[in-house]
Motif scaffolding. Structure first.
Motif, mmCIF file in Angstrom:
data_model
loop_
_atom_site.group_PDB
_atom_site.id
_atom_site.type_symbol
_atom_site.label_atom_id
_atom_site.label_comp_id
_atom_site.label_asym_id
_atom_site.label_seq_id
_atom_site.Cartn_x
_atom_site.Cartn_y
_atom_site.Cartn_z
ATOM 1 N N SER A 106 -28.210 30.108 54.644
ATOM 2 C CA SER A 106 -27.724 28.844 54.078
ATOM 3 C C SER A 106 -26.213 28.833 53.909
ATOM 4 C CB SER A 106 -28.403 28.569 52.735
ATOM 5 O OG SER A 106 -28.031 29.539 51.770
ATOM 6 N N ARG A 111 -22.155 21.521 57.461
ATOM 7 C CA ARG A 111 -22.252 20.360 56.583
ATOM 8 C C ARG A 111 -22.141 19.097 57.427
ATOM 9 N NH1 ARG A 111 -21.702 21.705 51.258
ATOM 10 N NH2 ARG A 111 -21.020 19.616 50.697
ATOM 11 N N ALA A 124 -23.779 18.200 44.134
ATOM 12 C CA ALA A 124 -24.533 18.383 45.377
ATOM 13 C C ALA A 124 -25.778 17.506 45.324
ATOM 14 C CB ALA A 124 -24.921 19.848 45.548
ATOM 15 N N THR A 126 -29.263 16.325 45.948
ATOM 16 C CA THR A 126 -30.473 17.082 46.276
ATOM 17 C C THR A 126 -31.681 16.156 46.192
ATOM 18 O OG1 THR A 126 -29.451 19.043 45.285
ATOM 19 C CG2 THR A 126 -31.819 19.135 45.718
ATOM 20 N N ASP A 177 -31.093 19.473 50.626
ATOM 21 C CA ASP A 177 -29.654 19.252 50.464
ATOM 22 C C ASP A 177 -29.221 18.153 51.426
ATOM 23 O OD1 ASP A 177 -26.863 19.390 50.400
ATOM 24 O OD2 ASP A 177 -26.890 21.521 49.928
ATOM 25 N N GLN A 184 -32.754 23.291 50.224
ATOM 26 C CA GLN A 184 -31.961 24.247 49.464
ATOM 27 C C GLN A 184 -32.888 25.227 48.741
ATOM 28 O OE1 GLN A 184 -31.722 23.382 45.763
ATOM 29 N NE2 GLN A 184 -30.678 25.307 45.312
ATOM 30 N N ARG A 211 -25.804 19.845 40.377
ATOM 31 C CA ARG A 211 -26.605 19.109 41.360
ATOM 32 C C ARG A 211 -26.974 17.725 40.825
ATOM 33 N NH1 ARG A 211 -27.968 21.389 45.872
ATOM 34 N NH2 ARG A 211 -27.515 23.611 46.110
#
Length: 413
Positions: A106, A111, A124, A126, A177, A184, A211
């Motif tokens: 990962s 990206r 982030a 999620t 993600d 993730q 997140r």
């Protein structure tokens, strides 16, 4: 840029992960005092990965025949095996060791371009959801002996026995993600959504700081929402229309919010929540929904909660639209990676297969820099069948990249 330069795409895909599997070789060998084990954990994982990326292999028998090909066996470093050993082997393996492989891969994931409207979101993003994988046994004896098998596996692996009543189905819980479109975190539980297997409790156990969790209304749970904020993260949860709340502040909508279909933005207080939260109401397509009394029209609205009091309401609506991306991922995993058919009925075997499916998605990301795409996977399969070369695969990757970029621009406008 495609990293697969040799003429064997399947070996090019696996080349990135094969060195990481060497550390699994000794897992589960503690009880092998006689030294007569031939199928090791790394061998088993290689075989599962080979099954997932090769369309011609549809069963354990197909894997057996594949290992009889000298060139394939040499490249992957695997030997022939018996069906009995393949079926029994997962009982002594430790699937959680694959999580370390996933975590290492990962760190190198490409990206993907983010929607420019979400550029100011520092958390982030999620996407959270779960899906059922049915594993209906071919013989009723499998269900009859489930409890005995569960206890036997527990003795072999040193873990607690699983719920013996859930072998007919498994639930995959994934945290996808949005920046890579690769899970993730992923966890496997029994199909029954009770106790620790409940989707809300699974998410609670996987929380991390920094997140923004986006989920459907099945995840609405006040203790969970409190825990998310306590973990220094955020959430965007869809909620039912019968939600009870106290309005603290009604906010005026901006022209941009109205353009995006937002019809209400308010700060509210909910009993049981230890923080204020935003209530955003958005126009939605009116469609019939099924109830106990039959099909009735929907309200034409969707309601969301988010604890970020500064986030623009239209961004909350946009974030939820991306939640459907995880449904696409589950479809890709089941239909194109062969996860509709389980190579093992054991919990450990199913876990290994699910983790291997995540690894394949990571390898596709590392090799193409794209989100999982059916068209690319189809070209890879045509290559494996001998009807396309590497240049054909590269052209399809370039074409898919242009299409994805065009769709992203169109979505942003």
């Amino acid at each position: 840029m495609l990293e697969l330069q040799n003429k064997d795409v399947q070996f090019g895909l696996l080349a990135r992960v094969l060195p990481l599997l060497d550390r699994l070789h000794a897992v589960g060998t503690e009880r092998d005092t006689a030294g007569n084990r031939h199928l090791f954990f790394d061998d088993y994982v290689k075989l599962v990965l080979l099954y997932l990326i090769t369309p011609m292999i549809e069963s354990i028998s197909g894997l057996q025949r594949a290992t009889e090909l000298p060139r394939l066996a040499k490249q992957l470093g695997i030997k022939d095996f018996s069906k009995a050993s393949f079926s029994e082997a997962p009982a002594v393996f430790q699937p959680e060791e694959l999580i370390r492989v996933i975590e290492e891969l990962s760190g190198d994931l490409h990206r993907l371009p983010r929607d420019p409207r979400l550029a100011d979101i520092r958390h982030a993003i999620t996407l959270v959801d779960g899906t059922l994988i049915k594993a209906l046994p071919r013989l009723i004896e499998t269900l009859y002996n489930t409890k005995r098998r569960c206890l036997s596996e527990a003795r072999c692996s040193g873990r607690e026995a699983s719920d013996p009543g859930t072998y007919h189905a498994w639930r995959v819980h994934a945290l996808l993600d949005l920046d890579t479109l690769v899970p993730q975190r992923v966890r496997l539980t029994g199909g029954s959504p009770r106790g620790p297997n409940n989707e809300r409790r699974v998410l609670e156990a996987l929380l991390e700081p920094g997140r923004l969790y986006v989920a459907d209304r099945g995840y609405f749970d006040k203790p969970l929402m409190n825990r998310i904020v306590q973990a220094h993260s955020l959430y965007v949860f869809r909620v039912m229309h019968n939600l009870k709340y106290e309005v603290v502040e009604e906010r005026k909508l901006s022209p941009q919010a109205i353009k995006e279909g937002v019809i209400r933005d308010a700060v509210v207080r909910l009993e049981g929540l230890d923080h204020l939260t935003r209530l955003v109401v958005v126009k939605a397509e009116v469609h019939a929904k099924r109830t106990r009394k039959g099909y009735v029209p929907s309200s034409g609205q969707m309601m969301f909660l988010c604890p970020d009091l500064e986030l623009a309401p239209e961004l909350i609506s946009i974030l939820y639209r991306y939640r459907w991306t995880i449904e696409t991922f589950f479809k890709f995993m089941k239909q194109l990676l062969g996860c509709r058919h389980l190579l093992s009925q054991r919990k450990t075997g199913v876990e290994i297969q699910v983790y291997c499916a995540v690894i394949v998605c990571m390898l596709l990301n590392l090799s193409t820099g794209l989100k999982p795409a059916k068209a690319v996977m189809e070209l890879i399969m045509w290559h494996l069948l001998g009807f396309a070369d590497v240049q054909d695969v590269q052209r399809q990757i370039a074409r898919t990249r242009r299409e994805q970029e065009a769709r992203a621009k169109k979505r942003a406008h």
